[in-house]
Enzyme design. Structure first.
Site, PDB file in Angstrom:
ATOM      1  N   ASP A   1       2.190  -7.749  -2.571  1.00 31.79           N
ATOM      2  CA  ASP A   1       0.748  -7.479  -2.629  1.00 31.79           C
ATOM      3  C   ASP A   1       0.240  -7.286  -4.056  1.00 31.79           C
ATOM      4  OD1 ASP A   1       0.745  -7.740   0.076  1.00 31.79           O
ATOM      5  OD2 ASP A   1       0.226  -5.660   0.525  1.00 31.79           O
TER       6      ASP A   1
ATOM      7  N   GLU B   1       0.753 -15.441   3.128  1.00 34.12           N
ATOM      8  CA  GLU B   1       1.457 -14.824   1.992  1.00 34.12           C
ATOM      9  C   GLU B   1       2.738 -15.580   1.636  1.00 34.12           C
ATOM     10  OE1 GLU B   1       0.325 -10.141   1.730  1.00 34.12           O
ATOM     11  OE2 GLU B   1       1.693 -10.671   3.357  1.00 34.12           O
TER      12      GLU B   1
ATOM     13  N   HIS C   1       7.725  -6.925   3.347  1.00 33.32           N
ATOM     14  CA  HIS C   1       7.077  -8.170   3.790  1.00 33.32           C
ATOM     15  C   HIS C   1       8.101  -9.045   4.495  1.00 33.32           C
ATOM     16  CE1 HIS C   1       3.656  -6.996   1.333  1.00 33.32           C
ATOM     17  NE2 HIS C   1       2.974  -8.004   1.841  1.00 33.32           N
TER      18      HIS C   1
ATOM     19  N   HIS D   1      -3.929  -5.667  -1.078  1.00 33.27           N
ATOM     20  CA  HIS D   1      -3.289  -4.935   0.040  1.00 33.27           C
ATOM     21  C   HIS D   1      -4.357  -4.520   1.042  1.00 33.27           C
ATOM     22  CE1 HIS D   1      -0.647  -2.149   2.124  1.00 33.27           C
ATOM     23  NE2 HIS D   1      -1.265  -1.090   1.659  1.00 33.27           N
TER      24      HIS D   1
ATOM     25  N   HIS E   1       0.507 -10.759   7.912  1.00 34.79           N
ATOM     26  CA  HIS E   1       1.350  -9.961   7.029  1.00 34.79           C
ATOM     27  C   HIS E   1       2.716 -10.634   6.986  1.00 34.79           C
ATOM     28  CE1 HIS E   1       2.942  -6.527   4.902  1.00 34.79           C
ATOM     29  NE2 HIS E   1       3.963  -6.525   5.723  1.00 34.79           N
TER      30      HIS E   1
ATOM     31  N   GLU F   1      -4.739  -2.390   3.410  1.00 31.03           N
ATOM     32  CA  GLU F   1      -5.078  -0.999   3.719  1.00 31.03           C
ATOM     33  C   GLU F   1      -5.809  -0.283   2.582  1.00 31.03           C
ATOM     34  OE1 GLU F   1      -2.343  -2.582   4.456  1.00 31.03           O
ATOM     35  OE2 GLU F   1      -1.344  -1.809   6.238  1.00 31.03           O
TER      36      GLU F   1
ATOM     37  N   GLU G   1       5.565  -2.637  -0.485  1.00 29.88           N
ATOM     38  CA  GLU G   1       5.538  -2.675   0.978  1.00 29.88           C
ATOM     39  C   GLU G   1       6.434  -3.793   1.484  1.00 29.88           C
ATOM     40  OE1 GLU G   1       1.865  -4.323   2.563  1.00 29.88           O
ATOM     41  OE2 GLU G   1       1.849  -2.818   4.155  1.00 29.88           O
TER      42      GLU G   1
END
Ligand code: ZN
Ligand code: MN
Length: 257
Positions: free
Chosen positions: A38, A175, A29, A113, A170, A115, A27
């Site tokens: 992630d 992170e 970032h 992650h 995010h 989701e 994904e």
């Protein structure tokens, strides 16, 4: 686990080792962090956790549920690859079944992650139902998100000012700090966005309004990120995972359970 022979793996399991399964996503970032964040962070937490408890770390499951606009920026960015929910759930059931068939009774999913959560819950529920029906009552699966295993006061202590809203973390301070600590050579702070914190409407629309998302893909400003903060968050997440697994997988006969 990937580096062990099957005999060595079987011996570790027979001796009571927990099998840790990191799950993540591929994904975007932002422009400053790599696509693998992630699953790379979930795997790093799993490997460090395994230095403190008897555990074997399975190779990470790198694909996750589809990135959502308000939590991950959405699927429109090149390199963001998501699974349908039922695909993720049934693939994870397959992995759990294979691990259990090999003798593992102590399983733990470490999720990185946002989701993924309910699809992993579905996988664990289906797996436990199947194990029960086939007479394998002894299998236990712990499901935890590594990023919930630390005290948010750490963030305030390091970055000061208004507390960060983790809902929009995010590719932000959280992170980015972890990545600076663990894989600093993959972080390009010169490419980090200057934009302010992204506010979203309180609903979703399908098909989604891609223009709600900043062009960078980051949902908040990562400039207050530091490797020192990353180290503190990382150590706290690892300690949190160790506490959870020690509590849930106490040796039999330990009356403190
Ligand atoms: Zn992430
Ligand atoms: Mn994510």
């Amino acid at each position: 686990m990937a580096h062990l022979s099957w005999r060595a793996h079987a011996d570790r399991i027979a001796d009571g080792a927990v099998v840790l399964l990191p799950v993540g996503a591929l994904e975007q970032h932002g422009r400053h962090l790599p696509l693998g964040v992630d699953y790379m962070l979930a795997e790093a937490v799993a490997l460090a956790t395994a230095e403190h408890i008897d555990a074997v770390v399975a190779p990470p499951f790198v694909y996750g549920y589809k990135s959502q606009l308000r939590t991950g920026g959405g699927p429109q960015f090149p390199g963001t690859v998501g699974l349908d929910g039922h695909s993720l759930s049934s693939a994870i059931v397959d992995v759990l079944r294979g691990l259990a068939r090999g003798g593992a009774n102590k399983l733990a999913i470490i999720d990185g992650h946002y989701e993924n959560q309910m699809f992993l819950t579905e996988a664990c529920d289906l797996a436990i139902r199947e194990f029960r029906q086939s007479g394998r009552e002894g299998v236990k699966i712990v499901q935890a998100r590594y990023f919930e295993q630390f005290d948010e006061a750490i963030l305030e202590r390091h970055v000061g000012g208004p507390p960060l809203d983790l809902a929009y973390e995010h590719a932000g301070v959280f992170e980015t700090s972890l990545c600076l600590h663990l894989f600093g050579d993959l972080v390009d702070m010169d490419a980090a966005p200057e934009q302010a914190f992204k506010e979203f409407p309180s609903y979703d629309c399908h098909p989604p309004h891609d223009d709600w998302v900043p062009a960078t893909g980051a949902l908040s400003n990562p400039h207050r990120a530091t490797a020192a903060l990353g180290r503190e968050i990382f150590d706290a997440c690892v300690q949190g995972m160790v506490r959870i697994l020690e509590a849930e997988f106490r040796p039999e006969g330990d009356g403190s359970n």
